[in-house]
Design an enzyme around this catalytic site. Structure first.
Site, mmCIF file in Angstrom:
data_model
loop_
_atom_site.group_PDB
_atom_site.id
_atom_site.type_symbol
_atom_site.label_atom_id
_atom_site.label_comp_id
_atom_site.label_asym_id
_atom_site.label_seq_id
_atom_site.Cartn_x
_atom_site.Cartn_y
_atom_site.Cartn_z
ATOM 1 N N ASP A 24 0.853 -1.171 -0.260
ATOM 2 C CA ASP A 24 -0.140 -0.219 0.326
ATOM 3 C C ASP A 24 0.946 1.199 -0.044
ATOM 4 O OD1 ASP A 24 -2.811 0.980 -0.024
ATOM 5 O OD2 ASP A 24 -2.342 1.826 1.783
ATOM 6 N N SER A 25 0.619 2.192 -0.786
ATOM 7 C CA SER A 25 1.210 3.337 -0.940
ATOM 8 C C SER A 25 0.607 4.684 -1.195
ATOM 9 C CB SER A 25 2.616 3.006 -2.053
ATOM 10 O OG SER A 25 1.912 2.859 -3.245
ATOM 11 N N PHE A 104 2.796 7.630 -13.232
ATOM 12 C CA PHE A 104 1.280 7.762 -13.086
ATOM 13 C C PHE A 104 1.290 8.566 -11.931
ATOM 14 C CE2 PHE A 104 2.963 4.162 -10.956
ATOM 15 C CZ PHE A 104 2.274 3.896 -9.933
ATOM 16 N N GLY A 105 -0.104 8.643 -11.609
ATOM 17 C CA GLY A 105 -0.569 9.467 -10.339
ATOM 18 C C GLY A 105 0.088 10.403 -10.042
ATOM 19 N N TYR A 106 0.425 10.880 -9.146
ATOM 20 C CA TYR A 106 1.024 12.325 -8.528
ATOM 21 C C TYR A 106 2.568 12.595 -9.083
ATOM 22 C CZ TYR A 106 -2.634 12.189 -5.587
ATOM 23 O OH TYR A 106 -4.145 11.969 -4.892
ATOM 24 N N LYS A 127 13.685 6.275 -11.417
ATOM 25 C CA LYS A 127 12.523 6.107 -10.470
ATOM 26 C C LYS A 127 12.539 4.807 -10.015
ATOM 27 C CE LYS A 127 7.454 6.337 -9.715
ATOM 28 N NZ LYS A 127 6.390 6.262 -10.454
ATOM 29 N N HIS A 132 10.011 5.075 -3.327
ATOM 30 C CA HIS A 132 9.659 4.296 -1.929
ATOM 31 C C HIS A 132 9.171 2.845 -2.276
ATOM 32 C CE1 HIS A 132 6.728 5.795 -4.876
ATOM 33 N NE2 HIS A 132 5.416 5.274 -4.044
#
Length: 155
Positions: A24-25, A104-106, A127, A132
């Site tokens: 989960d992140s 993707f995402g932020y 990346k 993380h």
């Protein structure tokens, strides 16, 4: 994040009877009291939509100069030998306009510390080394390999 990862891995282990890995992140913004946090994927509501999430975040940070943020990932490994967890965090800051087309995402808003480009500009190779998720996976990898193959050597 850790609780969610444990729940996912444990439920899958109970269904399969075999080792299960889950994560989960999300993004945590200091000046927003950690938001969007565990609600990162659905920050702007259901169904999940990266564009709407980014727009809501941009509106929330509009008056904050160089808002500090971090991506946080928790991984859980559940199986017959118990539950093991790891965490990865990458700190950085947010910019006030989308930059970059990968990821993707932020990713188009997040600049990791030590870099001048967003995750969406840095590309997958960089990346995947510093993220993380990479940190969390690198921490749990030896445990996972040992549990899947306890007789292997460390060569």
């Amino acid at each position: 994040f850790t609780g969610n990862a444990i729940k996912k891995a444990t439920e899958l282990y109970q269904l399969t009877g075999d080792w299960c890995l889950a994560d989960d992140s999300g993004l945590e913004v200091d000046d927003l009291n950690g938001e969007p946090g565990v609600y990162s994927a659905r920050y702007a509501g259901e169904p999940s939509d990266d564009s709407r999430n980014n727009q809501k975040l941009l509106n929330a940070i509009r008056s904050i100069e160089k808002p500090k943020a971090q991506f946080h990932c928790s991984i859980a490994l559940a199986g017959p030998g118990g539950i093991f967890t790891s965490e990865g965090i990458i700190r950085g800051y947010l910019i006030h306009h989308l930059q970059g087309t990968t990821g993707f995402g932020y990713d188009p808003l997040f600049v990791p510390d030590g870099y001048s480009e967003t995750f969406a500009q840095l590309g997958a190779e960089i990346k995947n080394k510093i993220s993380h998720r990479a940190q969390a996976l690198n921490q749990i990898k030896p445990i996972l390999l040992n549990k899947l193959n306890p007789n292997r050597s460390e060569n």
